[in-house]
Design an enzyme around this catalytic site. Sequence first.
Site, PDB file in Angstrom:
ATOM      1  N   ARG A   1      -9.583 -12.435   2.079  1.00 49.38           N
ATOM      2  CA  ARG A   1     -10.303 -13.667   1.655  1.00 49.38           C
ATOM      3  C   ARG A   1      -9.443 -14.765   1.709  1.00 49.38           C
ATOM      4  O   ARG A   1     -10.167 -16.032   1.811  1.00 49.38           O
ATOM      5  CB  ARG A   1     -10.842 -13.146   0.105  1.00 49.38           C
ATOM      6  CG  ARG A   1      -9.717 -13.355  -0.917  1.00 49.38           C
ATOM      7  CD  ARG A   1     -10.010 -12.456  -2.111  1.00 49.38           C
ATOM      8  NE  ARG A   1     -10.316 -10.908  -1.994  1.00 49.38           N
ATOM      9  CZ  ARG A   1     -10.834 -10.347  -2.779  1.00 49.38           C
ATOM     10  NH1 ARG A   1     -10.905 -10.523  -4.111  1.00 49.38           N
ATOM     11  NH2 ARG A   1     -10.747  -9.010  -2.603  1.00 49.38           N
TER      12      ARG A   1
ATOM     13  N   LYS B   1       0.931  -1.270   0.045  1.00 51.10           N
ATOM     14  CA  LYS B   1      -0.345   0.034  -0.181  1.00 51.10           C
ATOM     15  C   LYS B   1       0.696   1.146   0.016  1.00 51.10           C
ATOM     16  O   LYS B   1       1.934   1.146   0.824  1.00 51.10           O
ATOM     17  CB  LYS B   1      -0.939  -0.023   1.329  1.00 51.10           C
ATOM     18  CG  LYS B   1      -1.881  -1.237   1.332  1.00 51.10           C
ATOM     19  CD  LYS B   1      -2.886  -1.041   2.489  1.00 51.10           C
ATOM     20  CE  LYS B   1      -3.738  -2.392   2.648  1.00 51.10           C
ATOM     21  NZ  LYS B   1      -4.958  -2.148   1.513  1.00 51.10           N
TER      22      LYS B   1
END
Length: 512
Positions: A347, A272
């Site tokens: 996920r 990020k």
Amino acid sequence: MSYPVAIAVSSVQAALNDSQWDALIIVASSFTAVPELQSEINAASAIDSRIGKETVLLLSAKAPGQRLILAATGPLDRDYDDVRSFYDAAKQGISQAKAAGAKAPALYVIAPDSDAYQYAAEVAYLGACQALWQPLEGREACGETMLEPVTHIGVIGVSEHQAGYMQAVEAGKRLARDLCGTEPERMAPRRFADYCVEAFAGTAVQVSVETNVDTLQKDYPLLMAVARSSLQVDRHKPAVIRLEYHGEGEIEQTLLFAGKGLVYDTGGADLKTGGAMAGMSRDKGGAAAVAGFIKTVALLKTKGIRIIAEIGAVRNSIGSDAFVPDEIITSHAGVRVRIGNTDAEGRLVLADLLSHLREDAKTAVNPKLFSIATLTGHAARAVGPYSALVENAAARRVGLSADLALVGDLWADPSEISRSRREDFSFIKGRSSADDLLSCNNAPSSVTPRGHQFPMAFLVAAAGLDQHALNTAQPIPYCHIDIAGSGVDGGDWQHSKPSAAPVAALAAYYCL
């Protein structure tokens, strides 16, 4: 871990005559129906046009502690008005009371005679507690008494049973806020686990924590791919926390929860950048909500229900051993997953947890399966400050999301309903004979069509839940709850207070 105790008060007059209260907060759209204080309110209204429009503190000889706070909800009869008006007004009112030095205010809620506002008093109390909560690190450094001086809230017009219920919900929400809102070293994976062990001590909840790296490598391969670079730092090593509650009496239904507990998400190899990493200590909001809901259930001693939850407390670190895109990793369910982007790590963690819970569900009574996560920016972009409910066909058949959303509207914990579609399953399908699934694409979820729906399809396929679809011999209702938009007040993931969504909605659905 303290929080303001809810105490049932029979009437306004009782509050005015009881010296234990030091302020009176009235939450209403209009202040023309308080006979005990009407003359004073009318006199103030004659010179202050803010009354009825915003929150105002008045000096009143009749009010407890001489503090009278009028917290205006605004209109309540428009098509789009809901009980959150009471939640928000109570936050304003209690903030005024605290600033004025009150430590034990009484709360009087005047709500329309409408089903939509039937829990307005309880919601106002929860809103007040939300406003009063201060971060765990601050409380530990400065002391709870200094930062949170309000110890009791008298709620006028509720029963002792109602007061007990709302207090149990707040206890769960407070645990969720503490777990979610605490910085990544204070709530590193194993310290997260320790906090859960402490929170459930003395309750009927059994807590087990798996930290053995070899065991986790074998049983949670996708989760451990995310954790791989964190293994080089002892305090960052992962933990899987299992919570089990078995209510008294005959079990009528079993709830199974997977909670995403990314204590910090750097994005991994897909790092990020541009300031996007700030606030990623809150990427554990889903796991926090799971623990918070179970805390409420345990305090209420809800009968006829069994709960099994698994929380993956993991740090997605960047380093020489970080997992990278193009790797193919076989999930606990035996599905070959090609990594598309390492910043889609949640996920992966959830898929292995869900695969284990699927095994529990096979022999469970009336199972319902949930995952809760701060999963996608698309959820926040698509539905704003609401939780996004994405369900499978088996859940849709029993009205799981519809019922949960309806209850959430009544408790200021609202959501929007979605579902998985064929495009979602096509999106995550493997691209070659080398893999069965692709974890994600490389565009931000917020600009990807169906960016919060297709991850649910991945979870279904990677966890083996496609073997329990509607038309199989053993269908399992499954609902994924994405709280990326609802998990904090105001949307500031670094500085805003965690909201503890969807603890209140789940509690009302399963415990009332």
